[in-house]
Structure formats: C-alpha cells, structure tokens
Scaffold this active site. Structure first.
Site, PDB file in Angstrom:
ATOM      1  N   LYS A  19      -7.859 -26.910   8.342  1.00  0.00           N
ATOM      2  CA  LYS A  19      -7.097 -25.784   7.765  1.00  0.00           C
ATOM      3  C   LYS A  19      -6.285 -25.073   8.845  1.00  0.00           C
ATOM      4  O   LYS A  19      -5.084 -24.858   8.710  1.00  0.00           O
ATOM      5  CB  LYS A  19      -8.070 -24.800   7.110  1.00  0.00           C
ATOM      6  CG  LYS A  19      -7.428 -23.511   6.649  1.00  0.00           C
ATOM      7  CD  LYS A  19      -8.481 -22.448   6.354  1.00  0.00           C
ATOM      8  CE  LYS A  19      -7.852 -21.140   5.950  1.00  0.00           C
ATOM      9  NZ  LYS A  19      -7.172 -21.202   4.650  1.00  0.00           N
ATOM     10  N   GLY A 435      -5.291  -6.303 -14.220  1.00  0.00           N
ATOM     11  CA  GLY A 435      -6.424  -5.735 -13.480  1.00  0.00           C
ATOM     12  C   GLY A 435      -6.127  -5.433 -12.029  1.00  0.00           C
ATOM     13  O   GLY A 435      -6.282  -4.314 -11.573  1.00  0.00           O
ATOM     14  N   HIS A 644      -9.356 -12.060 -20.720  1.00  0.00           N
ATOM     15  CA  HIS A 644      -8.122 -12.586 -20.134  1.00  0.00           C
ATOM     16  C   HIS A 644      -8.332 -14.040 -19.716  1.00  0.00           C
ATOM     17  O   HIS A 644      -9.373 -14.403 -19.169  1.00  0.00           O
ATOM     18  CB  HIS A 644      -7.717 -11.746 -18.917  1.00  0.00           C
ATOM     19  CG  HIS A 644      -6.679 -12.408 -18.056  1.00  0.00           C
ATOM     20  ND1 HIS A 644      -5.363 -12.525 -18.457  1.00  0.00           N
ATOM     21  CD2 HIS A 644      -6.761 -13.030 -16.862  1.00  0.00           C
ATOM     22  CE1 HIS A 644      -4.686 -13.185 -17.517  1.00  0.00           C
ATOM     23  NE2 HIS A 644      -5.512 -13.502 -16.547  1.00  0.00           N
ATOM     24  N   HIS A 697       3.770 -15.023  -9.897  1.00  0.00           N
ATOM     25  CA  HIS A 697       3.755 -15.796  -8.658  1.00  0.00           C
ATOM     26  C   HIS A 697       4.948 -15.539  -7.764  1.00  0.00           C
ATOM     27  O   HIS A 697       4.958 -15.953  -6.619  1.00  0.00           O
ATOM     28  CB  HIS A 697       3.672 -17.289  -8.972  1.00  0.00           C
ATOM     29  CG  HIS A 697       2.315 -17.684  -9.445  1.00  0.00           C
ATOM     30  ND1 HIS A 697       2.065 -18.019 -10.749  1.00  0.00           N
ATOM     31  CD2 HIS A 697       1.139 -17.755  -8.799  1.00  0.00           C
ATOM     32  CE1 HIS A 697       0.781 -18.291 -10.876  1.00  0.00           C
ATOM     33  NE2 HIS A 697       0.190 -18.130  -9.714  1.00  0.00           N
TER      34      HIS A 697
END
Ligand code: GLN
Ligand code: ZN
Length: 758
Positions: A19, A435, A644, A697
């Site tokens: 990573k 939220g 949701h 997004h």
C-alpha cells in the site's frame, strides 16, 4: 503422503508495505524501481514463508500490484482499446503508469469498472470486452515472476484464473462474451505450453464461478474451453471455492484436468461424494483451513473429516486453506495489544500455514509426531468453547425468548404516517442528508489525538460538540427539514459501534485488501454481542438540543455490522445478526425515550450478504429482514424509522426491502439517473422513499436543473406525498464549501417543486 499447498497468499504485506509503496509511487515520491523492489521483496518473503512451513508446492503468480484480474486482462492482451493511446512499454512513461491508468483512470479515460469478487469484500477490475477485443498473449511479466519463484524453490505451482470464469466475470458491451471463448482459450494454451517448457509440473486454474448458478450455456463453455487443454501441458488443478460444487460433479469429473480443489470449510459434506466421483488419477485438494476468516482451525475436527479418506487417496490428497489467503490478514505476530486469551483463538495467514503443516505431519507421520501442537490447538478450541467471555447466558436467553410480536411495529405504515405527520409537521418533499458531513482535517486530527491520548476526554468532547454545533447551524441556515449531527465522532460506521458493544475486539494490523492500495481492518466478533450502555444517546440529545427541527439519531444496522466484521464460526451468522439486532434495538429505545423523533438505521451492506446461490436467498433474506425489524420495531408509532442503502442492485430484493417496513428509505439513485427507482415504482413500494438526487463522489456542485429533472423522473414512479429529497449517500469525503452549495441547490429544488405542486 499428503501434500500441503496454498491457493494464494495475501499480497499487501504484514505492515501494508505494498500500500505505502504504491501510494508513494502515485504521489511521484518514489520511482518505479522502488515500487518493483518492494513488490519483489514481498513475493520473496511470501515464498520463503511457504518453504519454511514445509509446503510441498510454492504458489507463484498470485501477486499483483493492483489486482490479479486486471493482470489477467493484460496477460491475455485484453486491455480496452480506449486505452490504446497509452504508451505501454514506452520509455516516457513507466509500464506501471500505463497499468495503473487502467485501474485508476487518467486525464483522458475513466478507469475500468470495479466490482466485488464473488461474495467477498475484495474488488476486482472488471475486464471490459468489446467487438474489437483481440486477445494475444503477453506473458513477459507472468514468466518473469515465475522465474523469480523457480530460482528460489523447486516445486513452483503458478496460479491462473481460468478462461471461463474470466469471461463470466467480465463485462461485454457490444458482443456476446462467449463469442470470445475460443480466441481467449487459445492464449491459455500458448501460455500453458510456455509453462510446460519451463518444467512446471502443476498449474492451479481457478474457476470460482462453479460456486454460482450456471446455466447450460456456461457449462457448455467449460466443456468447449477445456477441450483445448487436451494438449501437452502441465497438470491442471481446477480450484473451486466458497460453495458446495457437488451439483456439477458429474460434469466436472469429465473435464480434462488432473485434480480439483474443494472448499471444505463452507461445505465439508461434499468431501465423500467427491472422493467417489473423481477419476482415479486426480488429486483432491481439500480446503480445511478457513481462508475467509481469522479463527484457529480445530485440528482434531479437520483430521476427523479427512480420516476416512486418507488411505484411499494417499499421494493424491492435498491439503490447503479453503480459498486464497487474500481474504485474511497476514500475521498475528505484530498483534501485541490483543488480549492473550482471544489471540490464542485466532490464526491469520502465517498461522494458517503452520496449521497446514501440522495437519500434513499428523496425516503423514501420525498424530504423535505433532502431539504437542495438537494439544495446544485442543486447549485453544476448548477455551473458546467454554469461555465466559464468549458465552453470556442472558444474551442467549433473550434470543430464545423472542416472540414474533417483537418484530412488528405497533401499527401499519398508513397509521404511523399520520401519527408521525402530526408530530413532525414536515413539508411536502422533506429534505435531509444521509448522516455524515465533511470529515475535515480538523475533525480527523481531533479524533486521532484523542486516540493517541494526546488530548483529554473533556477537550475531545468539546471539539466534537463544536463540530456538531457547526453542522446544525449550517443545516438550519440552508433550510434543511430533517437534520443530522454529522458523524464527526465516527471514523467508520461499523468500528464506532463495535467499540461500544460487548463481544467485539479490534486488531492493530488485521488489514485485508479491499482494492488496489485500499485495505480494511474488519473488527472481530468473538462473543455474544450486547450493549453494555447507551452508545449515541448523549450525542444525539446534544445535537437535538441545538435545534427545534428534528435531528436524526444515526445507527448502523445489524446486517451491515455483521457483513463488515469477521464473524464467529461457532454459531450461524443468523444468530450473531439477531444479537446485533437486539443491541441496536436497545439503542433505538433509549433514543426515543430521550425524545429523538427520527432514527436512521443504515443497512448499505444488506445486498452484499446475499448468498452466491439463489436457492439460499430466501433463507438469508428472511433472517436479515427479521434482524432489521427486530432492531427497529421497538419504535413507537410516532418515532420515524429511516434506513439507507446504496451502491447495489436492489430490484431483485425489493420484497425483502419492503418487508423491512422502514418508514423512510433513502437510496442512491443519481448514478443511474433514477433508473433504480423504477423497480420501486413497478413493485409498488409502499412506504416513503428518498431517492438520491446527486452523486456524492465528486466535488462538482449539482445544478438545480439536474436535480429537478431527477425528481421529475421520481414523480413518474412514486407519488410526491411519499418522496423525500436527499443526496445519494453520506458527505464525509466532501469539503464544506461544495457541500453547502450543493445542499443549497437541493433545498431550492424542494422549494420550487413544492410551489409547483401546491
Ligand atoms: N450514515 C452513513 C454516512 O452518512 C452512511 C454511509 C453508507 O451508506 N455507507 O456516512
Ligand atoms: Zn450510502
């Protein structure tokens, strides 16, 4: 002599070395040489571990810089032509950059699509096939990784994703996938010939789609593709996993391969029938160590399962984890903070290697040769079985006392709607958000400092209160109707609750690759779950005290808690789900007692819990819906329950979603321009719906016109009296500036539409 091997090893590294190497390369802080060096040292390390564990074969070509399916796309020359401009292999750009453009997109082209790998949380890059796709083998990288392994070890077994699964898991635009079968399989034949020339004895060929419901066309495709393999080539081990594959037994046994791997963790009952069905020269690789979960194997149980067949199979018996270890963390070695008792119950990747070796020793040299190891395993199994930390009589008693009465709200939706309208007094087309609000550097810094003990509880609480206050003020200024507190105190919607529930434990390095450089660290549910004390009541009450408008209480639902955790293997998932449901139920009750009028129970992971085989859907959906209802049904008629869901296909589970009986469901629909909503309309979904009107997004501010258009489409399928207006999902990844502009437009759309409708 039974032989041990792996289907694949996790590639991210024990400390997520891959990573960090990837991300530093992407930030241009390191060179492609640096990246390749890390990759090579990881591979070498993984092979050495397999050697040290005494495995009969070392598995190669399971590594990938981003995703193994993407690697196969390139291996067979199937990269989409829309990337043809990329100078693959040219000097001006490293080949890595070209490769990552496919996975992550570039200035000219969006990334290739990504989707979940069967029922796991691993995401693969979906091969994108068109009428102009022309496969041609490009095996240089593949062979060089094989060489690397062969320099280190004798018995190297490379892995390939099989041609039929590759096609099945791909997406074809203007062509029937199966038309590409022959040209693709031909490339496999060329590759197998090269591997043969390199003296590879065995190739592992993964065909995971045997876990799915396959129709005749796909079975024919197997027959046709594998007929190509009746040539000189290495021996082929056909691997299946994640399911009982017995229904294809007669068919599979006729394929020209040399052995099969079975997942005996998910489906131990298939062993006997398979031993009897396979040709006498086939090897049988038995997946007896759980490759999907983190529990220590009950070695006695594994040995007992194999016992009746050992003599008969002899040399042909191979031992393995149930699937690739890609889905487990690397090692327990660095878990220094983990409670010792619980740690003894666990096995990550490296510990699973050791387990395989013990099983092999016991079978080949008798149980006495590993008496000590077996007794340690036995002690761990016994301690887990009887531990008072796992088993809580009152939790179990509460579950067995459950009555159907507990599952339903007092009144039907039509009655609740009237009661709630009287209490909440909301306008037509109420506006709300899902939220979370922007997790600014400030928010993160404060959470991180508190976690490290750098700031006091008082200072932390004050920080959080100021973030909540800010969020409430902004929402009031924007004119939203139903507010949220913003979730500043939550790093992750499952971890936050896991930390407050009994039965959960957290690891330091239990990372599992999700996609590319992205990893998740699922919490571990080790024991009966219950809620020792209220979890969100103080925060919710504080937020509500700041406004006269309703502020939603915000909870994560039982199925999402279950799906995004490592779960117990000593009781059915259903039992754990019900325990989680009761814990959340307690919270719902306390919230409503504290005066919170609207409570949202998020279930974004409901769809992904669906079993691979459709025959098992009914049962799953029944208990999943039951768990949700159990958590929500304590709400009085005048408490409004929201749920949701997002980023999934809902149309095939609409009856179940309706059966959850939430007063309001908010869903992500803007990506498909409200197409998702059509299903709700056709199905005559009975309760209120908030279709997402903009994609969260992108920092792009959605225009009034665009959102208005979305809502007009929504009116075509759902009456306005049952519609809400909200974004697709939470806003935690956004910045405040764009969020305010977007929500302002959204509120204006609501106002405009209300006037028109009046
Ligand atoms: N309430 C969560 C949020 O707004 C929901 C996240 C999700 O759907 N994954 O962030
Ligand atoms: Zn969402």
């Amino acid at each position: 002599m039974a032989k041990a091997h792996l289907l694949g090893y996790p590639r991210i590294g024990a400390k997520r070395e891959l990573k960090f190497a990837l991300e530093s390369f992407w930030r241009k802080e390191s060179s492609s040489d640096d990246l390749q060096k890390t990759a090579k040292s990881l591979r070498t390390n993984h092979w050495q571990k397999q050697q040290n564990a005494g495995l009969a074969y070392i598995t190669s070509n399971d590594f990938s810089l981003y995703d193994h399916v993407l690697d196969h796309t390139l291996l067979f020359g199937g990269q989409p032509k829309r990337f043809a401009k990329l100078p693959f292999g040219e000097k001006s750009i490293s080949p890595e950059n070209a490769y990552f453009s496919l996975a992550r997109g570039n200035l000219e082209q969006p990334a290739m699509e990504m989707t979940k790998w069967l029922d796991t949380n691993y995401h693969y890059i979906v091969p994108e096939l068109n009428s102009d796709t022309q496969f041609s083998l490009n095996a240089q990288d593949f062979l060089s990784q094989l060489d690397e392994a062969q320099k280190l070890a004798k018995n190297v077994k490379p892995v390939l994703l099989g041609p039929v699964s590759f096609l099945y898991l791909s997406k074809a635009r203007d062509i029937n996938k199966l038309d590409l079968l022959d040209s693709l399989t031909q490339q496999y034949v060329y590759l197998l010939q090269e591997l043969h020339a390199k003296k590879v004895e065995w190739v592992q060929i993964d065909e995971p789609i045997f876990a799915l419901d396959l129709d005749d066309a796909w079975l024919k495709a197997f027959e046709r593709a594998y007929a190509w393999f009746r040539t000189s080539r290495p021996k082929l081990l056909l691997t299946t996993y994640f399911a009982n594959v017995s229904r294809y037994q007669g068919f599979i046994a006729t394929l020209p391969v040399d052995g099969i791997h079975l997942d005996l963790v998910r489906a131990p009952e298939q062993l006997g029938p398979w031993v009897n069905a396979i040709p006498s020269y086939w090897v049988l690789s038995v997946g007896v160590v759980d490759g999907r979960n983190i529990w220590r194997t009950d070695l006695d149980k594994a040995l007992a399962l194999l016992e009746p067949w050992v003599q008969r199979l002899d040399e042909r018996l191979w031992l393995a984890p149930s699937c690739s270890l890609l889905h487990t963390p690397v090692t327990l070695e660095h878990e220094v903070k983990l409670d010792a008792e619980i740690k003894a119950w666990l096995a990550f990747g490296d510990e699973k290697l050791v387990e395989l070796n013990i099983i092999a020793m016991a079978l080949n040299h008798g149980v006495d040769s590993v008496a000590n190891e077996l007794s340690i395993s036995r002690a761990a199994v016994a301690s887990r079985n009887h531990s008072a930390r796992v088993h809580h009589a009152d939790v179990k008693a509460r579950i067995s006392a459950l009555d159907i009465v507990n599952e339903n709200r007092e009144s039907p939706f039509s009655v609740r709607k009237i009661t709630q309208r009287a209490r909440l007094n909301l306008p037509l087309l109420p506006t709300t958000t899902i939220g979370s609000f922007p997790q600014t550097p400030d928010v993160r810094a404060s959470r991180a400092a508190f976690k490290k003990g750098e700031i006091s509880q008082t200072k932390y609480d004050a920080d959080m209160e100021s973030h909540i206050t800010y969020a409430i003020r902004e929402q009031e200024d924007l004119g939203l109707d139903v507010l949220v507190h913003g979730e500043a105190e939550r790093n992750d919607m499952v971890e936050y609750f896991g930390e407050k529930l009994a039965g959960y434990v957290f690891t330091q390095n239990g990372w599992v690759q999700s996609y590319g450089s992205r990893c998740v660290k699922p919490p571990v549910i080790y024991g009966d779950v219950y809620r020792p004390q209220p979890m969100t009541v103080e925060t919710a009450s504080f937020a509500q005290s700041l406004s006269t408008r309703p502020v939603k209480g915000m909870l994560t639902g039982p199925i999402t808690m279950l799906q995004w955790s490592f779960v117990r293997d000593d009781q059915p998932r259903e039992a754990t789900a019900l325990q989680l449901a009761l814990a959340i139920r307690d919270e719902v009750d306390d919230l409503q007692k504290a005066g919170i009028a609207i409570i949202q129970i998020d279930e974004p992971a409901l769809r992904e819990g669906l079993p691979l085989q459709s025959a098992a859907w009914v049962n799953y959906l029944a208990w999943a819906v039951r768990a949700f209802k159990l958590s929500a049904s304590v709400a009085k008629d005048d408490t409004q329950i929201h749920t949701h869901m997002c980023y999934a296909e809902f149309n095939d589970i609409l009856p179940a979603i309706a059966a959850m009986d939430a007063d309001v469901i908010t869903i992500e629909t803007s990506r498909s321009a409200m197409e998702l909503l059509d299903g709700f309309g056709k199905f005559s979904y009975p309760n209120d719906i908030g279709p997402g009107v903009y994609d969260i997004h992108s920092p792009r501010v959605p225009t009034i016109e665009a959102m208005e258009k979305m809502m007009k489409r929504a009116f075509e399928v759902i009456p306005a009296e049952r519609l809400w207006i909200n974004p697709d999902c939470g806003l935690k990844t956004r910045g405040w500036e764009e969020t305010k502009l977007a929500l302002q437009n959204m509120v204006n759309v609501a106002k405009k539409l209300r006037e028109k409708l009046a």
